[in-house]
Scaffold this motif. Structure first.
Motif, PDB file in Angstrom:
ATOM      1  N   ALA A 271       5.086   7.377  12.694  1.00 16.46           N
ATOM      2  CA  ALA A 271       4.143   7.696  11.586  1.00 16.46           C
ATOM      3  C   ALA A 271       2.944   8.358  12.386  1.00 16.46           C
ATOM      4  N   LYS A 328       3.111   1.134   8.392  1.00 12.99           N
ATOM      5  CA  LYS A 328       2.880   1.402   6.845  1.00 12.99           C
ATOM      6  C   LYS A 328       3.833   0.295   6.189  1.00 12.99           C
ATOM      7  N   TRP A 358       7.942   8.774   9.034  1.00 12.43           N
ATOM      8  CA  TRP A 358       7.571   8.137   7.480  1.00 12.43           C
ATOM      9  C   TRP A 358       6.372   9.298   7.120  1.00 12.43           C
TER      10      TRP A 358
END
Length: 556
Positions: A271, A328, A358
């Motif tokens: 991420a 996340k 992500w």
């Protein structure tokens, strides 16, 4: 991927040709020798690097006969094992045969040898904590002795103060005896890898209380058919599990020598990362608290922290971690988009063994696809006349859709059962739904296509697929329905599209009769004006035909 030319040229040990040496940021110093032979035609990372810096991309592998994927290096690297081309004396050899032949050639030249490298690390087995398996050691006058009163349970009447293990300095647990002498029990506990190195075997005999394993029950189940775990376990836990299993074998508790038959190492989840400077210290900020700024091409150039207004620095994409604040919680995405969408995105974003990035846009894309599937089913239900499928009376358009349906069944079945590439399975279903949406009419072949899509997606998106299954007129659970059955006759084509390559590069595409003879196909490919421009004045060394897919011409 970034890199620069060193100006150094290496000599290829088999061909004698010069090969440029580049420094790249994706070659790991602690892996092997820290230097690798780049093969951009057949490794996707090398391919992307070569594309970025305009390096030569040469095809040296082509698909085996009957393989369902062509080699098109204008689009991506061909990463499957196949047959060697453009490889001199090794042309036409399969992967395994070529590996042995090339290794043997290098050994005879004194330029290399085959070896096996184990990336094993030392194992510190003890932990200074309460939870874990007690270490079977006691101390008599400071000398370690093997404990004799095992197994023993950890005490339950403990108080956790958040600082030390509650069994440290716990007289009731520490004080014991050893052969009649006062002794002090070890209060360290084992690393959890100690237990997880054989737990899978214990699962086979959960009710046996006279030893570690009951051999008959254990050997009924073992070895494990499919093991799935993170790549970070490959140099520790999985090695330890092999040691344990061989010890169990030597003790006569299990018959197999290896604990796992197949291994799938799942990739990390990545991420975005953001930080601000506090003096010389980076303070990481959650991406959820960032308002990014992008350039005209959509590339992130800067950001501002929403809660404070502070300017932030974009730290790039990295593995989700507590330290970088870029974890996340999937629950937030589930609350907004639903569990099916999050499951679909997780399976579609990358092959299971590769890293998954992500992205909010990716999650939204998965939601939009499920919405397209929903609309396609409901549109069919509204317009259907309930006609039954009559294969003998299909027109060309209906035959084409039915062919796509059964190509999807064939491909998805292999992706699920053999290759474990769920992302490509989902991509095939997406292509099928796109084909359905372009189809004019509500023929029974549309129903077959939609039922196929719902059935094969149901393991990934079970909730929406169950509802759509009911909408299609069924009254049972989709999870209990039979997997779609391939009709090979539906795959037969009247015409075929052949890709024509010259020295590994695509130069033409030919649509020909499905019944064309091999000799006629070769002649047509060689006579094509697009091919002639790259073979004129050269000697045709070999023409290789991969049935139904490819004509590969080698010329120099």
């Amino acid at each position: 991927k970034k890199g620069c030319a060193t100006g150094i040229m290496a000599i290829h040990p088999l061909t004698g040709k010069e090969v440029p040496v580049w420094a790249a940021n994706f070659v790991l110093m602690d892996y092997g020798t820290g230097a690798v032979m780049s093969v951009p035609g057949h490794d996707q990372r090398d391919y992307e690097f070569a594309k970025k810096y305009n390096l030569d991309i040469t095809q040296v592998i082509e698909p085996e006969q009957g393989f369902d994927k062509a080699c098109d290096l204008t689009v991506e690297a061909f990463t499957e094992k196949g047959v060697l081309v453009n490889s001199g004396d090794f042309n036409g050899q399969s992967f395994d045969t070529a590996f042995e032949a090339i290794s043997s050639a290098l050994e005879k030249m004194g330029k290399g040898s085959v070896t096996t490298n184990y990336r094993l690390r030392d194992w510190g087995v003890s932990r200074q904590r309460y939870w874990g398996t007690p270490v079977p050691v006691v101390y008599v006058d400071g000398e370690a002795k093997p404990a004799e009163d095992f197994p023993i349970e950890l005490p339950y009447d403990v108080v956790f103060d958040g600082a030390n293990s509650p069994i440290k300095n716990n007289p009731d647990f520490e004080q014991t005896t050893w052969r009649g002498q006062p002794a002090i029990r070890e209060t360290d506990t084992f690393d959890t890898f100690m237990e997880s190195s054989w737990y899978f075997a214990r699962y086979c005999t959960p009710h046996y209380d006279e030893g570690m394993l009951e051999p008959v029950e254990a050997n009924y189940w073992l070895p494990v058919d499919q093991y799935i775990g993170g790549i970070e376990h490959a140099t520790m836990h999985l090695m330890y599990a092999r040691f344990f299993h061989k010890a169990l074998r030597d003790e006569g508790l299990v018959e197999s020598s290896e604990p796992f038959t197949n291994l799938l190492c799942q990739g990390m989840v990545l991420a975005e990362t953001w930080y601000k400077m506090n003096g010389s210290t980076r303070v990481w900020v959650s991406p959820d608290d960032v308002e990014p700024t992008k350039d005209d091409q959509g590339k992130i150039i800067s950001g501002v922290q929403k809660s404070t207004g502070d300017a932030l620095v974009y730290g790039g994409i990295a593995k989700m971690s507590k330290s970088k604040m870029n974890g996340k919680d999937p629950q937030a995405a589930i609350d907004e988009y639903g569990a099916d969408t999050v499951r679909l995105f997780s399976m579609f974003a990358a092959p299971p063994e590769q890293t998954l990035e992500w992205t909010e846009s990716g999650v939204q894309g998965s939601k939009k696809f499920l919405e397209r599937l929903w609309r396609a089913v409901h549109q069919y239900v509204e317009q259907s006349d309930g006609s039954e499928l009559n294969v003998a009376s299909l027109n060309d358009a209906e035959k084409a859709l039915r062919r796509k349906t059964h190509e999807t069944i064939d491909g998805v079945t292999a992706d699920f059962g053999e290759r474990k590439t769920f992302n490509t399975a989902i991509a095939k279903v997406m292509e099928l739904i796109n084909t359905v949406n372009r189809f004019e009419g509500s023929s029974a072949v549309v129903r077959e296509a939609l039922e196929t899509a719902v059935l094969v997606l149901s393991p990934i998106a079970p909730h929406i697929c169950q509802e759509l299954w009911l909408q299609l007129g069924h009254d049972d659970l989709v999870i209990d329905a039979q997997w779609p059955v391939l009709d090979k006759s539906a795959l037969v084509k009247d015409t075929l599209l052949y890709v024509v390559q010259v020295n590994g590069k695509v130069r033409a595409k030919l649509e020909v009769s499905a019944s064309i003879a091999k000799e006629d196909l070769e002649a047509m490919a060689l006579a094509d004006e697009r091919v002639l421009s790259f073979t004129e004045g050269k000697t045709i060394r070999k023409v290789i035909v991969v049935p139904n897919k490819l004509v590969s011409i080698v010329a120099n």
